[in-house]
Design a protein around this motif. Structure first.
Motif, PDB file in Angstrom:
ATOM      1  N   GLU A 166       0.809  -1.217   0.000  1.00 28.87           N
ATOM      2  CA  GLU A 166       0.000   0.000   0.000  1.00 28.87           C
ATOM      3  C   GLU A 166       0.845   1.271   0.000  1.00 28.87           C
ATOM      4  OE1 GLU A 166      -2.571  -0.320   3.345  1.00 28.87           O
ATOM      5  OE2 GLU A 166      -3.709  -2.008   2.548  1.00 28.87           O
ATOM      6  N   ALA A 167       2.159   1.125   0.029  1.00 27.00           N
ATOM      7  CA  ALA A 167       3.028   2.292   0.184  1.00 27.00           C
ATOM      8  C   ALA A 167       2.926   3.274  -0.973  1.00 27.00           C
ATOM      9  CB  ALA A 167       4.483   1.842   0.350  1.00 27.00           C
ATOM     10  N   LEU A 168       2.609   2.764  -2.165  1.00 23.08           N
ATOM     11  CA  LEU A 168       2.594   3.629  -3.344  1.00 23.08           C
ATOM     12  C   LEU A 168       1.188   4.026  -3.790  1.00 23.08           C
ATOM     13  CD1 LEU A 168       5.559   1.902  -5.017  1.00 23.08           C
ATOM     14  CD2 LEU A 168       5.322   4.378  -4.971  1.00 23.08           C
ATOM     15  N   ASP A 169       0.208   3.798  -2.950  1.00 21.19           N
ATOM     16  CA  ASP A 169      -1.167   4.142  -3.316  1.00 21.19           C
ATOM     17  C   ASP A 169      -1.316   5.631  -3.637  1.00 21.19           C
ATOM     18  OD1 ASP A 169      -1.861   1.532  -3.010  1.00 21.19           O
ATOM     19  OD2 ASP A 169      -2.958   1.793  -1.127  1.00 21.19           O
ATOM     20  N   ASP A 170      -0.563   6.480  -2.920  1.00 15.12           N
ATOM     21  CA  ASP A 170      -0.649   7.924  -3.132  1.00 15.12           C
ATOM     22  C   ASP A 170       0.588   8.481  -3.836  1.00 15.12           C
ATOM     23  OD1 ASP A 170       1.145   7.505  -1.107  1.00 15.12           O
ATOM     24  OD2 ASP A 170       0.162   8.802   0.357  1.00 15.12           O
ATOM     25  N   ASN A 171       1.454   7.598  -4.312  1.00 11.06           N
ATOM     26  CA  ASN A 171       2.703   7.972  -4.986  1.00 11.06           C
ATOM     27  C   ASN A 171       3.651   8.738  -4.063  1.00 11.06           C
ATOM     28  OD1 ASN A 171       4.220   7.585  -7.357  1.00 11.06           O
ATOM     29  ND2 ASN A 171       3.859   9.686  -8.030  1.00 11.06           N
ATOM     30  N   VAL A 173       6.025   7.816  -0.752  1.00 12.77           N
ATOM     31  CA  VAL A 173       6.521   6.804   0.183  1.00 12.77           C
ATOM     32  C   VAL A 173       7.199   7.544   1.325  1.00 12.77           C
ATOM     33  CG1 VAL A 173       7.994   4.801   0.496  1.00 12.77           C
ATOM     34  CG2 VAL A 173       6.873   5.175  -1.711  1.00 12.77           C
ATOM     35  N   THR A 174       6.667   7.366   2.530  1.00 11.51           N
ATOM     36  CA  THR A 174       7.244   8.055   3.688  1.00 11.51           C
ATOM     37  C   THR A 174       8.363   7.216   4.293  1.00 11.51           C
ATOM     38  OG1 THR A 174       5.734   7.048   5.283  1.00 11.51           O
ATOM     39  CG2 THR A 174       4.991   9.077   4.190  1.00 11.51           C
ATOM     40  N   PHE A 175       9.180   7.886   5.079  1.00  5.85           N
ATOM     41  CA  PHE A 175      10.254   7.181   5.776  1.00  5.85           C
ATOM     42  C   PHE A 175       9.678   6.133   6.731  1.00  5.85           C
ATOM     43  CE2 PHE A 175      12.775  10.870   4.436  1.00  5.85           C
ATOM     44  CZ  PHE A 175      13.946  10.240   4.032  1.00  5.85           C
ATOM     45  N   ASP A 176       8.523   6.437   7.323  1.00  6.22           N
ATOM     46  CA  ASP A 176       7.891   5.468   8.217  1.00  6.22           C
ATOM     47  C   ASP A 176       7.496   4.200   7.451  1.00  6.22           C
ATOM     48  OD1 ASP A 176       8.184   7.061  10.438  1.00  6.22           O
ATOM     49  OD2 ASP A 176       6.160   7.906  10.337  1.00  6.22           O
ATOM     50  N   GLU A 177       6.993   4.369   6.232  1.00 12.67           N
ATOM     51  CA  GLU A 177       6.626   3.219   5.412  1.00 12.67           C
ATOM     52  C   GLU A 177       7.862   2.419   5.001  1.00 12.67           C
ATOM     53  OE1 GLU A 177       2.526   4.624   3.165  1.00 12.67           O
ATOM     54  OE2 GLU A 177       4.443   5.486   2.507  1.00 12.67           O
ATOM     55  N   PRO A 285      11.966   9.880  -0.927  1.00  9.84           N
ATOM     56  CA  PRO A 285      11.322   9.543   0.354  1.00  9.84           C
ATOM     57  C   PRO A 285      10.951  10.808   1.128  1.00  9.84           C
ATOM     58  CG  PRO A 285      13.656   8.949   0.360  1.00  9.84           C
ATOM     59  CD  PRO A 285      13.312   9.296  -1.031  1.00  9.84           C
ATOM     60  N   GLN A 286       9.765  10.778   1.721  1.00  5.71           N
ATOM     61  CA  GLN A 286       9.226  11.974   2.366  1.00  5.71           C
ATOM     62  C   GLN A 286       8.967  11.742   3.854  1.00  5.71           C
ATOM     63  OE1 GLN A 286       8.726  14.935   0.528  1.00  5.71           O
ATOM     64  NE2 GLN A 286       9.726  13.765  -1.127  1.00  5.71           N
ATOM     65  N   VAL A 287       9.105  12.793   4.629  1.00  7.69           N
ATOM     66  CA  VAL A 287       8.791  12.747   6.054  1.00  7.69           C
ATOM     67  C   VAL A 287       7.283  12.693   6.249  1.00  7.69           C
ATOM     68  CG1 VAL A 287       8.924  14.004   8.246  1.00  7.69           C
ATOM     69  CG2 VAL A 287      10.901  13.968   6.695  1.00  7.69           C
ATOM     70  N   SER A 288       6.547  13.461   5.437  1.00  7.74           N
ATOM     71  CA  SER A 288       5.096  13.563   5.556  1.00  7.74           C
ATOM     72  C   SER A 288       4.419  13.010   4.304  1.00  7.74           C
ATOM     73  CB  SER A 288       4.689  15.031   5.746  1.00  7.74           C
ATOM     74  OG  SER A 288       3.297  15.205   5.610  1.00  7.74           O
TER      75      SER A 288
END
Length: 419
Positions: A166-171, A173-177, A285-288
């Motif tokens: 599900e990590a790429l559902d919104d294109n 990917v956060t660091f948490d993912e 990779p994004q924080v938010s």
């Protein structure tokens, strides 16, 4: 004495001849009907640029273009020397946008201001805003963007499906993912995140946390809380076994199916395509997960005019004719894995199918592109490239790393100002 005078006269004649040849050579280049175009494209991107030049010359312009590709280091070393000497100056030059401000301060660039009225389509609305903005300084136009190249993230489709479907559902990917996927994958010997070129990775995350390289445009602000947070976060990922290890080649891990996420430049897409893995491209990779808070480190190759004492007006207008033609014919540049800065490329159907095109397809994505356009960016880059991941790998403390970066950059700035 007569023999001595004859010798002096002969030497003087030879010297004047050399001067005359130099002046004639410089004048001949200025007056010739060939646009000499220097750029740092020596790899596959050089082949793509040559295709563009060939296509332009096939239109039989009054001033054809001669494409000269130089290694980046050699090219940047030559520029101040030839400008100061006034000899062998190319008619058109490509430089990275981060160099423009310093070049202006050092008297290396001429402006386009007096020529732009002849080319009304070379304007802000026809270019990606971040790239266009970088070519302007103190109210004058010094650069016209060729592209905006970005550090994104490649992903292995099979590994994403297995460890984080599900990590790429919104294109995004956060660091948490990435961390969650890494906890699942490491038991199978799979790395979640490759630690690649440090400068864009570091600056991207720094920007996401509100960090800046300077507040007043001159003095560096490098030893800050956002900087500490960035280093601490990467260090925690490394300590948890989520990332590639010191000494490993993250690109090889990715190409052999042993790495889920691989941050890299869009310009590497053709190399990665040669492998057998199924891959895609997404944002760095994004924080938010908030798309309005995204930061994707970017830079831009810009067309500039190196300063000339007596600029040939007709030839300079001809260089803008070439630049304007490239604006609407840059598909070959996109084929090299680049994102042309011209908004016209987004309407090209072939481009729309290219992986990197997602960065220009929406306003939100375009607004995520961040050029860290600090006059002394080069000094920051030198430090980040030299010492890279040392605090992440535990080779130095985070406190010392940031303190050293701040003082090293400040000392170099002070030295330049003194000079």
């Amino acid at each position: 004495m007569r023999r001595f005078r004859s010798l002096v006269l002969a030497l003087a004649t030879i010297l004047l001849a050399f001067v005359a040849v130099g002046c004639t050579s410089s004048r001949a280049q200025s007056d010739s009907k060939t646009i000499v175009f220097w750029n740092p494209f020596t790899g596959p991107d050089g082949t793509s640029m040559q295709k563009l030049v060939n296509e332009y010359n096939a239109t039989k312009p009054e001033y054809p273009v001669k494409n000269i590709s130089l290694t980046e280091g050699d090219m940047y070393a030559k520029i101040p020397t030839i400008v100061n000497s006034g000899r062998g100056i190319p008619d058109l030059q490509i430089v990275h946008v981060e160099r423009i401000k310093d070049y202006v301060h050092n008297g290396i660039l001429d402006t386009y201001d007096q020529y732009l009225s002849n080319y009304p389509n070379i304007k802000s609305s026809n270019y990606v805003q971040e790239a266009w903005n970088g070519g302007s300084y103190e109210g004058h136009r010094y650069g016209i963007p060729l592209d905006i190249h970005t550090f994104v993230m490649y992903y292995n489709k099979d590994l994403v499906a297995k460890y984080c479907p599900e990590a790429l559902d919104d294109n995004i990917v956060t660091f948490d993912e990435i961390k969650a996927a890494g906890e699942k994958a490491k038991k199978d010997g799979i790395t979640a995140l490759g630690l690649t070129w440090w400068k864009p990775n570091y600056l991207s995350m720094l920007g996401q946390q509100g960090g800046e390289l300077t507040k007043n445009g001159v003095d560096p602000t490098l030893n800050t809380e956002p900087a500490k947070n960035t280093l601490n976060f990467y260090k925690s990922l490394y300590a948890a076994g989520i990332t590639s290890r010191d000494g490993q080649d993250p690109m090889q891990l990715f190409l052999t199916g042993k790495e889920i996420f691989h941050p890299e430049g869009i310009w590497m897409v053709n190399q990665i395509r040669e492998s057998k893995i199924k891959f895609g491209l997404t944002n760095a990779p994004q924080v938010s997960a908030d798309p309005k808070k995204m930061v994707n480190w970017s830079s831009s190759h810009q067309f500039v005019l190196l300063k000339q004492a007596k600029r040939n007006t007709a030839k300079t207008k001809a260089t803008l004719k070439f630049i304007n033609w490239v604006r609407t014919h840059s598909i070959h540049w996109a084929e090299a894995g680049q994102n042309p800065a011209s908004q016209a490329i987004t309407k090209n159907k072939a481009y729309q199918k290219m992986g990197q095109s997602f960065l220009l397809k929406s306003k939100t994505e375009q607004e995520s592109l961040r050029i860290f356009d600090y006059r002394y960016n080069g000094y920051v880059a030198d430090f980040l490239d030299r010492y890279a991941l040392d605090p992440v790998f535990g080779k130095t403390s985070i406190e010392k790393y940031l303190k050293d970066m701040q003082s090293t950059v400040q000392d170099k700035i002070d030295a330049q100002i003194t000079d």
